[in-house]
Design a protein around this motif. Structure first.
Motif, PDB file in Angstrom:
ATOM      1  N   ASN B 129       0.853  -1.182   0.000  1.00  0.00           N
ATOM      2  CA  ASN B 129       0.000   0.000   0.000  1.00  0.00           C
ATOM      3  C   ASN B 129       0.898   1.244   0.000  1.00  0.00           C
ATOM      4  OD1 ASN B 129      -1.699   2.087   0.459  1.00  0.00           O
ATOM      5  ND2 ASN B 129      -2.504   1.319   2.402  1.00  0.00           N
ATOM      6  N   PRO B 130       0.835   2.046  -1.069  1.00  0.00           N
ATOM      7  CA  PRO B 130       1.751   3.189  -1.153  1.00  0.00           C
ATOM      8  C   PRO B 130       1.577   4.197  -0.025  1.00  0.00           C
ATOM      9  CG  PRO B 130       0.116   3.246  -2.918  1.00  0.00           C
ATOM     10  CD  PRO B 130      -0.027   1.927  -2.249  1.00  0.00           C
ATOM     11  N   ASP B 131       0.419   4.192   0.633  1.00  0.00           N
ATOM     12  CA  ASP B 131       0.173   5.201   1.663  1.00  0.00           C
ATOM     13  C   ASP B 131       0.480   4.727   3.076  1.00  0.00           C
ATOM     14  OD1 ASP B 131      -0.625   7.286  -0.007  1.00  0.00           O
ATOM     15  OD2 ASP B 131      -2.570   6.309  -0.287  1.00  0.00           O
ATOM     16  N   SER B 132       0.840   3.444   3.238  1.00  0.00           N
ATOM     17  CA  SER B 132       1.130   3.012   4.613  1.00  0.00           C
ATOM     18  C   SER B 132       2.548   3.429   4.968  1.00  0.00           C
ATOM     19  CB  SER B 132       0.960   1.499   4.737  1.00  0.00           C
ATOM     20  OG  SER B 132       1.854   0.847   3.897  1.00  0.00           O
ATOM     21  N   TYR B 133       2.826   3.463   6.264  1.00  0.00           N
ATOM     22  CA  TYR B 133       4.128   3.910   6.717  1.00  0.00           C
ATOM     23  C   TYR B 133       5.116   2.752   6.756  1.00  0.00           C
ATOM     24  CZ  TYR B 133       2.398   8.513   7.606  1.00  0.00           C
ATOM     25  OH  TYR B 133       1.906   9.769   7.418  1.00  0.00           O
ATOM     26  N   VAL B 134       6.378   3.057   6.479  1.00  0.00           N
ATOM     27  CA  VAL B 134       7.357   1.981   6.335  1.00  0.00           C
ATOM     28  C   VAL B 134       7.568   1.235   7.642  1.00  0.00           C
ATOM     29  CG1 VAL B 134       9.792   1.534   5.863  1.00  0.00           C
ATOM     30  CG2 VAL B 134       8.485   2.992   4.350  1.00  0.00           C
ATOM     31  N   ASP B 135       7.439   1.934   8.782  1.00  0.00           N
ATOM     32  CA  ASP B 135       7.690   1.181  10.024  1.00  0.00           C
ATOM     33  C   ASP B 135       6.596   0.162  10.327  1.00  0.00           C
ATOM     34  OD1 ASP B 135       6.091   3.336  10.555  1.00  0.00           O
ATOM     35  OD2 ASP B 135       7.375   4.193  12.121  1.00  0.00           O
ATOM     36  N   ALA B 136       5.512   0.200   9.555  1.00  0.00           N
ATOM     37  CA  ALA B 136       4.483  -0.824   9.747  1.00  0.00           C
ATOM     38  C   ALA B 136       4.740  -2.038   8.864  1.00  0.00           C
ATOM     39  CB  ALA B 136       3.105  -0.239   9.442  1.00  0.00           C
ATOM     40  N   LEU B 137       5.756  -1.994   8.003  1.00  0.00           N
ATOM     41  CA  LEU B 137       6.006  -3.089   7.073  1.00  0.00           C
ATOM     42  C   LEU B 137       6.920  -4.142   7.690  1.00  0.00           C
ATOM     43  CD1 LEU B 137       6.743  -1.240   3.694  1.00  0.00           C
ATOM     44  CD2 LEU B 137       4.554  -1.871   4.681  1.00  0.00           C
ATOM     45  N   THR B 138       6.833  -5.368   7.166  1.00  0.00           N
ATOM     46  CA  THR B 138       7.784  -6.401   7.574  1.00  0.00           C
ATOM     47  C   THR B 138       9.077  -6.195   6.802  1.00  0.00           C
ATOM     48  OG1 THR B 138       7.099  -7.898   5.830  1.00  0.00           O
ATOM     49  CG2 THR B 138       5.899  -8.049   7.908  1.00  0.00           C
ATOM     50  N   VAL B 139      10.130  -6.901   7.266  1.00  0.00           N
ATOM     51  CA  VAL B 139      11.416  -6.778   6.573  1.00  0.00           C
ATOM     52  C   VAL B 139      11.261  -7.176   5.104  1.00  0.00           C
ATOM     53  CG1 VAL B 139      13.784  -7.598   6.496  1.00  0.00           C
ATOM     54  CG2 VAL B 139      12.696  -7.212   8.691  1.00  0.00           C
ATOM     55  N   GLY B 140      10.468  -8.218   4.854  1.00  0.00           N
ATOM     56  CA  GLY B 140      10.254  -8.684   3.485  1.00  0.00           C
ATOM     57  C   GLY B 140       9.608  -7.616   2.624  1.00  0.00           C
ATOM     58  N   GLU B 141       8.604  -6.945   3.174  1.00  0.00           N
ATOM     59  CA  GLU B 141       7.926  -5.902   2.409  1.00  0.00           C
ATOM     60  C   GLU B 141       8.844  -4.716   2.161  1.00  0.00           C
ATOM     61  OE1 GLU B 141       3.279  -6.577   3.746  1.00  0.00           O
ATOM     62  OE2 GLU B 141       4.661  -5.611   5.137  1.00  0.00           O
ATOM     63  N   ARG B 142       9.690  -4.429   3.134  1.00  0.00           N
ATOM     64  CA  ARG B 142      10.627  -3.322   2.946  1.00  0.00           C
ATOM     65  C   ARG B 142      11.612  -3.648   1.829  1.00  0.00           C
ATOM     66  NH1 ARG B 142      12.338  -2.102   9.068  1.00  0.00           N
ATOM     67  NH2 ARG B 142      13.811  -0.657   8.137  1.00  0.00           N
ATOM     68  N   GLN B 143      11.972  -4.932   1.739  1.00  0.00           N
ATOM     69  CA  GLN B 143      12.827  -5.368   0.635  1.00  0.00           C
ATOM     70  C   GLN B 143      12.125  -5.143  -0.698  1.00  0.00           C
ATOM     71  OE1 GLN B 143      13.679  -9.481   1.037  1.00  0.00           O
ATOM     72  NE2 GLN B 143      15.496  -9.141   2.284  1.00  0.00           N
ATOM     73  N   GLN B 144      10.838  -5.524  -0.731  1.00  0.00           N
ATOM     74  CA  GLN B 144      10.078  -5.375  -1.973  1.00  0.00           C
ATOM     75  C   GLN B 144      10.053  -3.910  -2.398  1.00  0.00           C
ATOM     76  OE1 GLN B 144       6.289  -7.105  -1.034  1.00  0.00           O
ATOM     77  NE2 GLN B 144       7.091  -9.186  -0.961  1.00  0.00           N
ATOM     78  N   LEU B 145       9.822  -3.043  -1.426  1.00  0.00           N
ATOM     79  CA  LEU B 145       9.805  -1.611  -1.713  1.00  0.00           C
ATOM     80  C   LEU B 145      11.143  -1.159  -2.289  1.00  0.00           C
ATOM     81  CD1 LEU B 145       8.896   1.346  -1.460  1.00  0.00           C
ATOM     82  CD2 LEU B 145       9.510   1.261   0.946  1.00  0.00           C
ATOM     83  N   GLU B 146      12.211  -1.679  -1.690  1.00  0.00           N
ATOM     84  CA  GLU B 146      13.552  -1.287  -2.115  1.00  0.00           C
ATOM     85  C   GLU B 146      13.830  -1.778  -3.543  1.00  0.00           C
ATOM     86  OE1 GLU B 146      14.862   0.799  -0.356  1.00  0.00           O
ATOM     87  OE2 GLU B 146      16.980   0.861  -0.891  1.00  0.00           O
ATOM     88  N   ILE B 147      13.372  -2.993  -3.852  1.00  0.00           N
ATOM     89  CA  ILE B 147      13.555  -3.525  -5.214  1.00  0.00           C
ATOM     90  C   ILE B 147      12.858  -2.606  -6.215  1.00  0.00           C
ATOM     91  CG2 ILE B 147      12.992  -5.419  -6.779  1.00  0.00           C
ATOM     92  CD1 ILE B 147      13.202  -7.323  -4.402  1.00  0.00           C
ATOM     93  N   LEU B 148      11.594  -2.282  -5.917  1.00  0.00           N
ATOM     94  CA  LEU B 148      10.817  -1.441  -6.829  1.00  0.00           C
ATOM     95  C   LEU B 148      11.503  -0.095  -7.012  1.00  0.00           C
ATOM     96  CD1 LEU B 148       7.172  -2.122  -5.609  1.00  0.00           C
ATOM     97  CD2 LEU B 148       8.441  -3.223  -7.451  1.00  0.00           C
ATOM     98  N   ARG B 149      11.979   0.461  -5.914  1.00  0.00           N
ATOM     99  CA  ARG B 149      12.600   1.785  -5.976  1.00  0.00           C
ATOM    100  C   ARG B 149      13.840   1.760  -6.871  1.00  0.00           C
ATOM    101  NH1 ARG B 149      16.266   5.152  -3.583  1.00  0.00           N
ATOM    102  NH2 ARG B 149      17.341   3.449  -2.531  1.00  0.00           N
ATOM    103  N   LEU B 150      14.678   0.723  -6.657  1.00  0.00           N
ATOM    104  CA  LEU B 150      15.919   0.657  -7.435  1.00  0.00           C
ATOM    105  C   LEU B 150      15.615   0.443  -8.915  1.00  0.00           C
ATOM    106  CD1 LEU B 150      18.138  -1.407  -4.986  1.00  0.00           C
ATOM    107  CD2 LEU B 150      18.368   1.000  -5.580  1.00  0.00           C
TER     108      LEU B 150
END
Lengths: 361, 496
Positions: B129-150
């Motif tokens: 969810n693009p509007d949720s805050y990163v500290d609510a994400l799991t490590v896996g989801e944060r990785q996914q975000l990082e992949i997309l960003r890169l």
């Protein structure tokens, strides 16, 4: 090691020199002939018995706030709130004296109780900043800054509200206490030897505390590396709180002395910037208690002397503040430059085992 | 994108992190980078991604030599890195994190970015969810975000540093699927890991690093034994053991559980007898550090009991543990163990319980001189601790320990020390054992584990083996366990 000391001194002397150059420039730009201005400052500070008495009168609160700040600095805490702690000390003293002034207690006892109340008030105000830091996770800089404003507001409220001088409430403060509730002063002056003695005692005690006691050593350990201090068995947050309490007590004493020894009432700017000036002194002496007393003396001498600038050259007397701040900034800058260009002693000399290893290879 | 590293050298002081490493990875490849801690994997990847600069050597992308001086340079050249601890901004929203780092004018194109984000996420089956805050994400989801960003920033080569640590099995599946898809699209994947299973299951080729050298490359089908041998080298001789002298236990762990935000260590039971040495093996961050800090009272446990020196200390503070004869020596000597700016005498005075209000400096100085001599520290009572070498700092830490001790817990007791200091430190530790102190230590040096332990616990992703007899343990077996292989025999019973 010897060489390092000389290099350090060199950098500090350089910083002093640059500070003098810049202030000379400022004086010239302001239209005052620099050397005459310096001379008149010197004369203004030490030229007469009266001016020396003035210096001694301001020295005492500055010694107290500096002593307090040295304690919190040693514990690694930036207690910006000394100013407010001093103000609340003054409030507590005034409150206690107002409460007791019409009783039949002997005046000396009322003064002592008033001073004690001031000490407690300052300590409580500092404890508030400490609790915010330790339990609330509020950085002590923000906590202290906020509490300073609250203390000022509280003073103004009291001066214009509940404790207002009958008839005319004004910035000149509450109604002065009776003469018998003043700290005794040297005849013909406002200099109280009691205040001076207490302050010198306080800075000496802090020097001993930091140098020769288990408490001081543990405090320094907490300030330099709380994790390691904790692992070595020091209860870290308790020591942080202690540091706040002690600093607040000293600031409160400074406030109390302003009330019973000098002003004899509560007025809005009772702390008069001594808290912040104490921070500057502590930074300039690099937290070494031994140097705090002479540097504090020098600072109040500057303050006193700069009044002459106002009289002779129509310059604002805040010029002393400019010179003081410049000194601190440039000395800190000199230290930074030293570290940057010379590195630390550790890198300069390889350790023995490194030398040995090289020989083996 | 074809990625080529040519003759990369990098040293940190006396440590040679990368020694003449040459590696060519063609586009569309998932390249595994395998090696134990300190083998030089991270250094190599940080050089490629611009976080560090090599002392010498070159980077060639698609046949063109490039000079990469910063992570921004790297991403401009199409190289992006996902760090083990995601380098994101937890208090900000997913979409803000996504946009961050993108060059642009004063006003970022929010709408366009949101469209791209959605499109990319759908492509890989990530539901963020693009509007949720990163500290609510799991490590896996944060990785996914990082992949997309890169990818959005134009990355054509992606480096993953231990990406399967701390994520769920389902997320791992998703990650691997995404990596395969990326490889099909012609992206180059560098997959840094110590988990043999992940590497064997995913990577098209594997390069193994050991002590700064590229010691070998392998292609499927992989043989685990071969990989382990390349990672750890040949086996070593074992040292003398202190068989359990009797005299009771110094530490009893009863179904101890402890967790942090990404690891759970569950139900460890252990009975340590007087004078015994327990070694904790495992890759960094497999749970051994957490376990050690829990046993020292520094980290609260979430279940089970700790009995040390005959007392139930469960839930007590570190200082209560310390009073009961448990001591902890951290790996970060200057960060956590010693106070920079204070000298040795001051340290010895600090470490003893205060004897009154004023310090007796004469007595403190005498104590310092005695301990400095006793532990052969190269320094004087007035030396500040930061002026000592690493080996002497470690000796000083040992000298600071109070007597008597029931249990001594050590993180990497000899990391970064020369051979002479290592041998000296262990002779001092073994002296303690003879007096009845038990030792639990963690180390990433298998030689050290096998040489000095009586029993060994192996950690892998929070799982723990039962105590293994060190004299029966072979290096290759230990290496496999550390890499997550051969755990089946322990799954029947409870772990440890």
């Amino acid at each position: 090691m010897k060489k390092n000391i000389w290099v350090n001194l060199g950098f500090q002397a350089g910083a002093l020199l640059v500070a003098m150059l810049v202030t000379t420039g400022i004086l010239a730009a302001a239209g005052a002939p620099p050397f005459q201005a310096y001379w008149s400052m010197l004369k203004g500070a030490f030229g007469s018995w009266d001016s020396i008495v003035t210096i001694l009168i301001s020295w005492s609160p500055l010694l107290l706030t500096t002593a307090g700040v040295l304690i919190t600095f040693s514990a690694g805490l930036w207690n910006i709130g000394v100013e407010g702690q001093m103000g609340v000390g003054a409030i507590f003293t005034t409150g206690m004296m107002l409460l007791l002034q019409d009783t039949s207690l002997p005046p000396a006892l009322i003064i002592i109780l008033g001073i004690l109340a001031g000490i407690i008030g300052g300590a409580l105000w500092a404890a508030l900043a400490g609790a915010l830091k330790v339990f609330g996770g509020v950085n002590e800089i923000f906590g202290g800054l906020g509490l300073n404003f609250v203390a000022t507001a509280l003073t103004i409220y009291l001066v214009f509200g509940p404790w207002a001088r009958p008839g005319v409430a004004s910035m000149s403060g509450t109604k002065p206490f009776e003469r018998e509730l003043w700290l005794p002063t040297l005849p013909g002056t406002s200099l109280s030897l009691w205040a001076l003695g207490l302050s010198i005692l306080a800075i000496a005690a802090v020097y001993l505390l930091l140098r020769g006691t288990h408490f001081g050593l543990r405090l320094k350990a907490v300030g330099k590396n709380p994790k390691a201090a904790f692992l070595l068995g020091v209860p870290t947050w308790q020591y942080s709180m202690f540091a706040f309490l002690l600093c607040g007590a000293l600031a409160g004493l400074a406030g109390a002395i302003q009330v019973v020894g000098l002003r004899h009432n509560l007025l809005p700017n009772i702390s008069n910037g001594y808290g912040f000036l104490g921070l500057l002194v502590a930074m300039l002496v690099n937290y070494q208690a031994l140097w705090a007393a002479p540097v504090a003396f020098f600072f109040v001498a500057l303050n006193t002397g700069s009044v002459q600038l106002q009289i002779n050259y129509k310059m604002d007397s805040s010029f002393a503040g400019v010179l003081q701040s410049l000194l601190v900034l440039l000395v800190l800058l000199g230290e930074g430059a030293r570290q940057r260009f010379l590195g630390t002693a550790r890198k300069a000399e390889p350790s023995e085992s490194e030398i040995r290893n090289k020989q083996v290879k | 994108m074809d990625v080529e590293l040519r003759d990369i050298y990098k040293t940190f002081g006396a440590v040679r992190a990368n020694v003449g490493i040459t590696l060519r990875v063609p586009a569309g490849t998932i390249q595994g980078i395998l090696g134990e801690n300190g083998a030089g994997k991270s250094t190599l990847m940080k050089i490629l991604s611009g976080f560090m600069r090599a002392d010498s050597g070159g980077i060639i992308l698609d046949g063109r030599p490039v000079s990469i001086h910063s992570p921004a340079d790297a991403i401009r050249c199409g190289v992006g890195m996902l760090h083990q601890d995601p380098l994101d901004f937890p208090p900000m929203r997913v979409i803000d994190n996504f946009i961050l780092g993108r060059k642009g004018g004063l006003l970022p194109g929010q709408a366009e970015a949101a469209r791209d984000f959605k499109r990319l996420a759908e492509q890989f089956g990530f539901s963020l969810n693009p509007d949720s805050y990163v500290d609510a994400l799991t490590v896996g989801e944060r990785q996914q975000l990082e992949i997309l960003r890169l990818l959005w920033l134009g990355a054509r080569a992606l480096i993953f540093d231990e990406p399967t640590t701390g994520i769920s099995a389902a997320q791992k599946e998703k990650l691997f699927a995404a990596l395969r898809l990326l490889a099909e699209q012609g992206k180059t994947i560098l997959f840094v890991s110590h988990k043999l299973e992940d590497v064997e299951g995913l990577c098209h080729r594997v390069a193994v690093l050991r002590q700064g050298y590229l010691v070998g490359e392998a292609q499927p089908p992989y043989t685990t034994k071969n990989l382990v041998e390349m990672m750890f080298g040949k086996s070593i001789s074992a040292g003398e053991r202190n068989p359990c002298a009797g005299g009771g236990s110094t530490l009893i762990l009863d179904n101890l559980s402890v967790e942090d935000y990404r690891l759970k260590v569950r139900d460890v039971s252990l009975d340590v007898c007087r004078g015994e040495v327990i070694g904790l093996a495992g890759m960094e961050g497999s749970g051994q550090g957490l376990f050690l800090r829990a046993v020292s009272g520094m980290v609260r446990t979430v279940g089970g009991r700790i009995l040390a020196g005959g007392k139930d200390l469960t839930g007590k503070s570190y200082h209560a543990f310390k009073r009961n004869g448990v001591a902890f020596l951290p790996a970060a000597r200057l960060e956590e163990g010693l106070v920079s700016g204070l000298n040795l005498t001051e340290h010895f005075v600090l470490s003893e319980p205060p004897d009154g209000f004023f310090i007796n400096w004469e007595q403190g100085g005498a104590l310092a001189r005695e301990r400095i001599a006793g532990f052969n520290v190269k320094g004087t009572p007035a030396s500040t601790v930061e002026s000592l070498s690493g080996g002497n700092q470690q000796r000083a830490l040992l000298a600071l320990l109070r007597d008597p001790l029931a249990l001594l817990l050590l993180e990497h007791p000899t990391r970064g020390l020369d051979i002479e200091s290592t041998i000296y430190i262990w002779s001092k530790l073994k002296e303690r054992c003879k007096q009845g102190t038990s030792i639990i230590f963690m180390s990433s040096d298998l030689d050290e584990i096998l040489q000095y332990s009586d029993r060994v616990l192996v950690f892998f992703s929070g799982r723990v083996t039962p105590p293994l007899d060190a004299s029966m343990l072979k290096t290759d077996k230990l290496g496999q366990l550390i890499g997550g292989k051969g755990w089946d025999e322990f799954t029947t019973g409870k772990s440890a």
